[in-house]
Design a protein around this motif. Sequence first.
Motif, PDB file in Angstrom:
ATOM      1  N   TYR A 234      -3.447 -36.519  11.589  1.00 23.25           N
ATOM      2  CA  TYR A 234      -3.193 -35.175  11.727  1.00 23.25           C
ATOM      3  C   TYR A 234      -3.765 -34.508  10.581  1.00 23.25           C
ATOM      4  CZ  TYR A 234      -0.161 -31.234  12.696  1.00 23.25           C
ATOM      5  OH  TYR A 234       0.378 -29.897  13.160  1.00 23.25           O
ATOM      6  N   GLN A 235      -3.679 -35.183   9.382  1.00 23.60           N
ATOM      7  CA  GLN A 235      -4.295 -34.319   8.043  1.00 23.60           C
ATOM      8  C   GLN A 235      -5.898 -34.512   8.334  1.00 23.60           C
ATOM      9  OE1 GLN A 235      -3.111 -35.329   4.391  1.00 23.60           O
ATOM     10  NE2 GLN A 235      -0.979 -35.352   4.793  1.00 23.60           N
TER      11      GLN A 235
ATOM     12  N   LEU B  57      -7.575 -34.095  11.043  1.00 20.76           N
ATOM     13  CA  LEU B  57      -7.577 -33.444  12.245  1.00 20.76           C
ATOM     14  C   LEU B  57      -7.824 -31.876  11.216  1.00 20.76           C
ATOM     15  CD1 LEU B  57      -7.974 -32.900  15.179  1.00 20.76           C
ATOM     16  CD2 LEU B  57      -5.497 -32.235  15.089  1.00 20.76           C
ATOM     17  N   ALA B  58      -7.107 -31.484  10.362  1.00 20.49           N
ATOM     18  CA  ALA B  58      -7.153 -30.301   9.758  1.00 20.49           C
ATOM     19  C   ALA B  58      -8.655 -30.147   9.078  1.00 20.49           C
ATOM     20  CB  ALA B  58      -6.266 -30.331   8.768  1.00 20.49           C
TER      21      ALA B  58
ATOM     22  N   ASP C 243       0.316 -39.112  10.118  1.00 21.91           N
ATOM     23  CA  ASP C 243       0.425 -38.188   9.270  1.00 21.91           C
ATOM     24  C   ASP C 243      -1.390 -38.195   8.827  1.00 21.91           C
ATOM     25  OD1 ASP C 243       1.508 -35.818   7.940  1.00 21.91           O
ATOM     26  OD2 ASP C 243       0.825 -37.059   6.244  1.00 21.91           O
TER      27      ASP C 243
END
Lengths: 319, 638
Positions: free
Chosen positions: B289-290, B292-293, B286
């Motif tokens: 993934y965060q 990446l944002a 997570d």
Amino acid sequence: MPRRIVSMAAAGLLLLATGCGAADMTVQSSPFAAAEGSKTVTLSQQSWVGAQANTAVAKYLLEHELGYRVDTVQVDEVPAWDALSQGRVDAIMEDWGHPEQEQRYIEDKGLITRGGDVGVTGHIGWYVPTYFAKAHPDVTDWRNLDKYADQLRTAESGGKGQLLDGSPSYVTNDKALVKNLKLDYQVVFAGSEAAQITQIKQFAKEKKPFLTYWYKPQWLFEKVPMTEVKLPAYKEGCDADPDKVACAYPHTPLQKFLNTDFAQNGGEAAALLKNFHWSEEHQNEVSLMIADQKLSPDEAAEKWVKANEPIWRKWLPKK
Amino acid sequence: MTTTTAPLSVPSPSPRLPARRWWPLAAAVLLTAVGLLTATGVDWPTALSVDLSSPLSSTSDWIIDNRDSHPLFLYFLGHISNAVVFSVRAVYLLLLALGWAGVTVAAAVIAWRAAGIRIGLSTAAAFAVCGLLGMWVPTMQTLALMVVAVAASLALGALLGLAAGLSDRTFRALRPVLDTMQVLPAFAYLLPVVLVFGIGVPAAVLATVVYAAPPMARLTALGLREADPTVLEAVDSLGATARQRLLTARLPLARRQLLLGVNQTVMMALSMAVIASVIGAGGLGDRVYQALASVDVGAALAAGIPIVLLAIVLDRTATAEREERDGRGWPAWLLAAALTAAVAVAARLSGALSWPTSWHLAIAEPVNTAVDWMTDHLYTGVPVIGGTADWAAAFTGWVLDPVRSGLQALPWWGLLLLVGALALLVGTWRTALTAVLAMAAIGVLGVWDASLDTLSQVLAAVAVTLVLGFAVSIAAARSARVERWLRPVLDVFQTMPQFVYLIPVVALFGVGRAPAVAAAVVYALPAVVRITTQGLRGVDPVALESARSLGATGWQQLRQVQIPLARPALLLAVNQAVVLVLAVVIIGGLVGGGALGYDVVFGLAQGDLATGLVAGAAIVCLGLMLDRVTQPTSSKEA
């Protein structure tokens, strides 16, 4: 027979653990929640930074003013609705409009409750970099876009101009728009917002022209100034049939949504999230700290909260 | 440490193909040429395809509407889901109760007992780094999820493997299923699991189990079946019961395969831990993934490094030779447990359960600066060789576009013939039939054009991987120093979550199919290099010696002795390259690869079962087809 005893004990334990009756998994919290035995709120963390700013500030206030423990889970928009209806997350802090889900989960099943305006108005559109718009002022009208198609060609656009689109989770009518406005353009999907931003920054560094799907409020405007291209004006209902859309995107007042059970029994946390209401400038200030100065969302929220007490004081539930 | 499949049974070398095998290929090429000249329609005929979108959307609606009331959910799936949450929570609370010192000591002691003092120390260092990077809590979340998922995968895999190893009928029934699961990309599991279990940990654990159990089942079955018959004969003649035979002879004989199975399962579970973050697994994935944002490579790397370290430590511990274990046994383990408990209690008393924030090391900033510098200077206009963006444009224009339009210009039946002929060339009638049926299924699903687009990207990526991979392996096989230097690099690239290098890849190659190919090459290269190097090194030294004594130069030795003798390994490397490249097609969809990869991402993001599942199924069919076309099967095995 020690082995049999062990296996029977294990089976018994499992039964105890799961309970013998019905198990409704739609009301089940995360195993990582409430680890220190405290009141926990789970917020949906969306992938774009504006929404991260809302979540970060809400999280900071819940933790430091009201003493909750906050977990965030990153999920795409549509699955987030699903998770919200099941109580896997308690609140979505910024939604750009999902009529189908609103009908299903709010009107039909009543599992989700509206949480009011965020205070920010969102708008999707087509943008060109301002340096390009200054050099060619007529590019900002869609009727003139074809003139510039060959300047906007890339290896991926197959002889046409490239219209850069982003994450598959965002609302877009671009394919239909290009077709219905008969433009000499090809929609190229970057596949994720990270890829799209990286590409835009790379283009901007070299002062190359580009045409992209983008949305406001967004921190990237502060880094790469962009000018909107005028599409045929939006009228109520002109985007009803997704295949026949030939008009601009609407201006959407962004909404918060709460799980119904949480909204009714969530106490101070639910009250704070319902009262949460700020402006575009505030959101951008926090977004920019996260995305550009690379502060962690928590640090950015702390900085903003320390400097803007009068604004968030009003959100706190009255005791 | 391959994240997908290991060499299961390296096929015996068959030096030359029988000449008659070539006629189907010649015939197919000829027919296709004739077809190209005469054919009117090249696309898959619409009359032969089935539109699955309305049944799929109604299934999805039914599940959403009945999830909280139907007995299937209340009395079966709900219990599974609760059991998962309960066990993950139990492990997580235990890890938190041990505190950072307790967990580090426990892990180090276990690694030391199992694999020696060096691995033990590295394990302690690895956990310390996780803390230093400020990733302690996410690491514990991932660890809790992994422990439960791996335990469930091993139990399920061993049970299935035991059944298949002891019964021929089960083996025959299970084998095609396990074979198929091996070519399934991890992303393809997510959508159906999410639909049933919803976003969150239960879905993530179950997707991981489905992904990671097959290698255990496969290797257990193979290990049991390959046991030396003379040993079994001897055990039988001693009058052993069936159970004694299993416990004292067959299982110990299969130990090597069982250990390999455990290793594979752990690696696959860990690689899934990141991908599962897309469906709300939390933990390290997570964080990646965060990051990446917000387009933050440095932060993504800070969460990616603990994953790499966990993978390397687990792999080294699981594959270590355990010869000197005898004679220590229980007392040593008790000592280890006591030590852990003592440290945990000490930490608790001193109030240092969570990793102190003042010990955090911020690496995000310098990493981002380095990445920015790199992309600024390599992107375009480098003298003589041009910039990476120029290469990407050239690669798209000169390789990807021609291959794609070439494939799409072939009439559909011509392509089916070609696939069949190619499969026949390396395999048997049966593999050829599977390949053709898989390809036809793509047409029936109605995603023919998108699949050919994906296929063109896969072929290009495989070609690049093989060229680079063989070049590197030849260097590594010739010099022990190169190989030693290469090993950690390969480990890192193989276990680094792909999300971490998405942004650098786009910054270097722009958005499109070229960065998708680049990401696939980075992912598939380590396995290819490893298998090829092993193959080249494993060549019988006698053969090399005799070549040398005949006065062959280094190059002649390589070309005429090493490569022909390593042929099975080379074929396996090709097969692995294909499977691995296909596994990251969906990741390619995140950087503009389009086609099937994008459709799967779209399906997940929009909860659109019809688009996502059909594209996922098409990827599976492509995988089956490519696997059968490149998998050399000797006729006696089939």
